[in-house]
Design an enzyme around this catalytic site. Structure first.
Site, PDB file in Angstrom:
ATOM      1  N   ASP A  15      29.201 -95.823  14.278  1.00  0.00           N
ATOM      2  CA  ASP A  15      29.479 -95.073  12.368  1.00  0.00           C
ATOM      3  C   ASP A  15      27.610 -95.930  12.482  1.00  0.00           C
ATOM      4  O   ASP A  15      27.725 -97.112  12.710  1.00  0.00           O
ATOM      5  CB  ASP A  15      30.016 -96.267  11.654  1.00  0.00           C
ATOM      6  CG  ASP A  15      29.725 -95.847  10.047  1.00  0.00           C
ATOM      7  OD1 ASP A  15      29.004 -95.598   9.708  1.00  0.00           O
ATOM      8  OD2 ASP A  15      30.852 -95.333   9.111  1.00  0.00           O
ATOM      9  N   ALA A  69      15.987 -87.256  -2.600  1.00  0.00           N
ATOM     10  CA  ALA A  69      16.078 -88.701  -2.850  1.00  0.00           C
ATOM     11  C   ALA A  69      15.813 -89.264  -1.324  1.00  0.00           C
ATOM     12  O   ALA A  69      15.230 -89.984  -0.932  1.00  0.00           O
ATOM     13  CB  ALA A  69      16.860 -89.635  -3.844  1.00  0.00           C
ATOM     14  N   SER A  70      17.296 -88.759  -1.106  1.00  0.00           N
ATOM     15  CA  SER A  70      17.003 -89.850   0.464  1.00  0.00           C
ATOM     16  C   SER A  70      16.394 -89.516   1.356  1.00  0.00           C
ATOM     17  O   SER A  70      16.391 -89.380   2.480  1.00  0.00           O
ATOM     18  CB  SER A  70      18.603 -89.699   1.020  1.00  0.00           C
ATOM     19  OG  SER A  70      19.258 -88.138   1.345  1.00  0.00           O
ATOM     20  N   LYS A  71      15.803 -87.795   1.395  1.00  0.00           N
ATOM     21  CA  LYS A  71      15.089 -86.936   2.527  1.00  0.00           C
ATOM     22  C   LYS A  71      13.205 -87.097   1.694  1.00  0.00           C
ATOM     23  O   LYS A  71      12.955 -86.929   2.777  1.00  0.00           O
ATOM     24  CB  LYS A  71      15.569 -85.583   2.265  1.00  0.00           C
ATOM     25  CG  LYS A  71      17.345 -85.164   2.587  1.00  0.00           C
ATOM     26  CD  LYS A  71      17.875 -85.617   4.054  1.00  0.00           C
ATOM     27  CE  LYS A  71      18.858 -84.999   4.714  1.00  0.00           C
ATOM     28  NZ  LYS A  71      19.173 -85.488   6.110  1.00  0.00           N
ATOM     29  N   TYR A 121      20.720 -86.579  -2.895  1.00  0.00           N
ATOM     30  CA  TYR A 121      20.071 -86.222  -1.060  1.00  0.00           C
ATOM     31  C   TYR A 121      18.577 -86.622  -1.353  1.00  0.00           C
ATOM     32  O   TYR A 121      18.433 -86.335  -0.711  1.00  0.00           O
ATOM     33  CB  TYR A 121      21.385 -84.838  -1.262  1.00  0.00           C
ATOM     34  CG  TYR A 121      20.659 -84.340   0.168  1.00  0.00           C
ATOM     35  CD1 TYR A 121      21.545 -84.849   1.531  1.00  0.00           C
ATOM     36  CD2 TYR A 121      19.978 -82.658   0.016  1.00  0.00           C
ATOM     37  CE1 TYR A 121      21.423 -83.719   2.410  1.00  0.00           C
ATOM     38  CE2 TYR A 121      19.898 -82.860   0.928  1.00  0.00           C
ATOM     39  CZ  TYR A 121      20.312 -82.799   2.173  1.00  0.00           C
ATOM     40  OH  TYR A 121      20.452 -82.162   3.133  1.00  0.00           O
ATOM     41  N   SER A 165      14.858 -81.973   5.203  1.00  0.00           N
ATOM     42  CA  SER A 165      15.373 -81.785   4.776  1.00  0.00           C
ATOM     43  C   SER A 165      14.120 -80.833   4.388  1.00  0.00           C
ATOM     44  O   SER A 165      13.169 -81.239   3.582  1.00  0.00           O
ATOM     45  CB  SER A 165      16.715 -81.833   3.502  1.00  0.00           C
ATOM     46  OG  SER A 165      16.655 -80.350   2.779  1.00  0.00           O
TER      47      SER A 165
HETATM   48  N1  LIG Z   1      23.503 -77.208   6.703  1.00  0.00           N
HETATM   49  C1  LIG Z   1      22.275 -77.181   5.802  1.00  0.00           C
HETATM   50  O1  LIG Z   1      22.486 -76.649   5.752  1.00  0.00           O
HETATM   51  C2  LIG Z   1      21.522 -78.096   6.307  1.00  0.00           C
HETATM   52  C3  LIG Z   1      19.959 -78.420   5.697  1.00  0.00           C
HETATM   53  C4  LIG Z   1      18.944 -79.440   5.720  1.00  0.00           C
HETATM   54  C5  LIG Z   1      19.334 -80.864   5.423  1.00  0.00           C
HETATM   55  N2  LIG Z   1      20.587 -80.704   6.590  1.00  0.00           N
HETATM   56  C6  LIG Z   1      20.519 -81.899   7.605  1.00  0.00           C
HETATM   57  O2  LIG Z   1      21.062 -81.537   9.002  1.00  0.00           O
HETATM   58  C7  LIG Z   1      21.323 -82.979   9.423  1.00  0.00           C
HETATM   59  C8  LIG Z   1      22.617 -82.155   9.961  1.00  0.00           C
HETATM   60  O3  LIG Z   1      23.723 -81.683   9.116  1.00  0.00           O
HETATM   61  P1  LIG Z   1      24.760 -80.820   8.880  1.00  0.00           P
HETATM   62  O4  LIG Z   1      24.458 -79.717   8.530  1.00  0.00           O
HETATM   63  O5  LIG Z   1      24.579 -80.153  10.614  1.00  0.00           O
HETATM   64  O6  LIG Z   1      26.001 -81.730   9.044  1.00  0.00           O
HETATM   65  P2  LIG Z   1      27.490 -81.201   9.869  1.00  0.00           P
HETATM   66  O7  LIG Z   1      28.078 -80.365  10.179  1.00  0.00           O
HETATM   67  O8  LIG Z   1      28.498 -82.263   8.509  1.00  0.00           O
HETATM   68  O9  LIG Z   1      27.491 -82.702  10.430  1.00  0.00           O
HETATM   69  C9  LIG Z   1      27.465 -84.108   9.967  1.00  0.00           C
HETATM   70  C10 LIG Z   1      27.618 -84.791  11.447  1.00  0.00           C
HETATM   71  O10 LIG Z   1      26.655 -86.119  10.810  1.00  0.00           O
HETATM   72  C11 LIG Z   1      28.200 -87.280  11.129  1.00  0.00           C
HETATM   73  N3  LIG Z   1      27.924 -87.966  10.917  1.00  0.00           N
HETATM   74  C12 LIG Z   1      28.745 -88.720   9.666  1.00  0.00           C
HETATM   75  N4  LIG Z   1      28.342 -89.606   8.665  1.00  0.00           N
HETATM   76  C13 LIG Z   1      28.262 -89.969   9.787  1.00  0.00           C
HETATM   77  C14 LIG Z   1      28.426 -91.617  10.590  1.00  0.00           C
HETATM   78  N5  LIG Z   1      29.227 -92.480   9.373  1.00  0.00           N
HETATM   79  N6  LIG Z   1      27.812 -92.444  11.387  1.00  0.00           N
HETATM   80  C15 LIG Z   1      28.097 -91.016  12.223  1.00  0.00           C
HETATM   81  N7  LIG Z   1      28.268 -90.150  12.051  1.00  0.00           N
HETATM   82  C16 LIG Z   1      28.035 -89.279  11.100  1.00  0.00           C
HETATM   83  C17 LIG Z   1      29.597 -85.961  11.228  1.00  0.00           C
HETATM   84  O11 LIG Z   1      29.954 -86.350  12.736  1.00  0.00           O
HETATM   85  P3  LIG Z   1      31.281 -86.804  12.435  1.00  0.00           P
HETATM   86  O12 LIG Z   1      31.867 -87.069  11.274  1.00  0.00           O
HETATM   87  O13 LIG Z   1      31.872 -87.332  13.693  1.00  0.00           O
HETATM   88  O14 LIG Z   1      31.038 -89.015  12.079  1.00  0.00           O
HETATM   89  C18 LIG Z   1      28.662 -85.012  12.292  1.00  0.00           C
HETATM   90  O15 LIG Z   1      27.898 -84.656  13.718  1.00  0.00           O
HETATM   91  C19 LIG Z   1      21.599 -83.733   8.101  1.00  0.00           C
HETATM   92  O16 LIG Z   1      21.185 -84.662   8.007  1.00  0.00           O
HETATM   93  C20 LIG Z   1      21.425 -83.192   6.913  1.00  0.00           C
HETATM   94  O17 LIG Z   1      20.461 -83.312   5.042  1.00  0.00           O
HETATM   95  C21 LIG Z   1      21.377 -79.706   6.364  1.00  0.00           C
END
Ligand SMILES: NC(=O)c1ccc[n+]([C@@H]2O[C@H](COP(=O)([O-])OP(=O)(O)OC[C@H]3O[C@@H](n4cnc5c(N)ncnc54)[C@H](OP(=O)(O)O)[C@@H]3O)[C@@H](O)[C@H]2O)c1
Length: 268
Positions: free
Chosen positions: A63, A158-160, A156, A143
């Site tokens: 985590d 703000a964090s990015k 969100y 992002s």
């Molecule tokens: N999808 C979009 O539209 C989009 C757009 C812009 C930016 N992003 C960025 O891309 C990144 C990946 O997002 P995604 O869209 O692929 O999301 P996702 O499908 O929800 O995947 C998120 C990943 O983060 C892991 N995670 C969550 N909490 C965690 C924790 N406490 N410790 C360790 N791992 C953790 C999850 O795995 P577990 O649950 O197994 O821990 C999962 O593998 C993020 O930073 C997101 O902000 C996404």
């Protein structure tokens, strides 16, 4: 020679979505992958898939909101492969609610800052001595919300923004070290992120997926990322509107606000 063949890459948030697709894309090149997330079963399945493609893979169940777990995962990966060439800070969560509707904004902000920003900072701190030795690469999956204002994503964004500010500054501190920083700014990508996004009550929405006909898929996003990482590109913005928006906001900021608002309303 594929750029990531026999290169050790640690990916946080590898069990799903963009992180998983990135692992598979790098596995095709024969990379050595450290796979970090909480869901061990999903990571083990992914590791088998990567190994079947000729890669090496190490499951690191952790985590990343726990700073000690971040440091342990990085050290375990570097020890296992004998090197670390890239760290991809990808684990993240989102929100989908107006600021005024939030019941406990501090709790939502605390969660998003801890996961999206502080975990990346901790993993980076642990990885830097190893990356200095290999003249490696730091990757920050931010992002478009790290550069623009997006309605219903205040905390969100703000964090990015924090993530972007941190990695932009660190890049300058690392000048001459051989360690580069690539910031990745995806626009919408079809993943489970939008189901997990926190709502007004601070709990995951459980719905709200995007329409794959209008939104980029994870494979395409991962391919763009690997190309950018191979070139050690400073910034990758995955959409044309994201790229245009960066410049347009200097000239016509209201127009960009309108584009962001419509994009969120239409979820595309
Ligand atoms: N999808 C979009 O539209 C989009 C757009 C812009 C930016 N992003 C960025 O891309 C990144 C990946 O997002 P995604 O869209 O692929 O999301 P996702 O499908 O929800 O995947 C998120 C990943 O983060 C892991 N995670 C969550 N909490 C965690 C924790 N406490 N410790 C360790 N791992 C953790 C999850 O795995 P577990 O649950 O197994 O821990 C999962 O593998 C993020 O930073 C997101 O902000 C996404």
């Amino acid at each position: 020679m594929p750029p990531f063949k026999d290169r050790a890459v640690l990916i946080t948030g590898a069990s799903e979505g963009i992180g998983r697709a990135l692992a598979l894309e790098l596995a095709r090149q024969g990379a050595w992958l450290g796979l970090v997330a909480r869901n061990q079963g999903r990571l083990e399945e992914l590791a088998r898939e990567c190994e079947g493609m000729g890669a090496r893979a190490l499951v690191l169940t952790a985590d990343v909101t726990d700073p000690i777990a971040c440091h342990q995962a990085v050290e375990a990966c570097a020890a296992h492969f004998g090197r670390l060439d890239a760290l991809v800070n990808n684990a993240g969560d989102s929100m989908w609610a107006t600021f005024e509707s939030l019941e406990d904004p501090s709790a939502v902000a605390g969660h998003l800052l801890k996961l999206n920003f502080l975990s990346a900072m901790e993993c980076t701190r642990a990885a830097l001595p190893h990356l200095r030795r290999t003249k490696g690469l730091l990757v920050a999956v931010a992002s478009v919300a790290g550069f623009s204002g997006i309605p219903t994503r205040t905390l969100y964004a703000a964090s990015k923004h924090a993530m972007v500010g941190f990695f932009e500054s660190l890049r300058v501190e690392l000048l001459g070290s051989g360690v580069d920083v690539s910031i990745i700014a995806p626009d919408f990508v079809v993943t489970g992120l939008h189901k997990r996004a926190l709502g007004a009550d601070g709990l995951p929405l459980g719905g709200g997926t995007l329409d794959p006909r209008h939104v980029m898929g994870v494979e395409e996003c991962a391919q763009l990322m690997v190309k950018a990482m191979a070139k050690r590109q400073r910034l990758l913005i995955t959409s044309t509107r994201g790229k245009l928006g960066r410049w347009l906001r200097l000239l016509a900021p209201r127009l960009v606000d309108g584009i962001a608002r419509r994009a969120v309303e239409k979820r595309r």
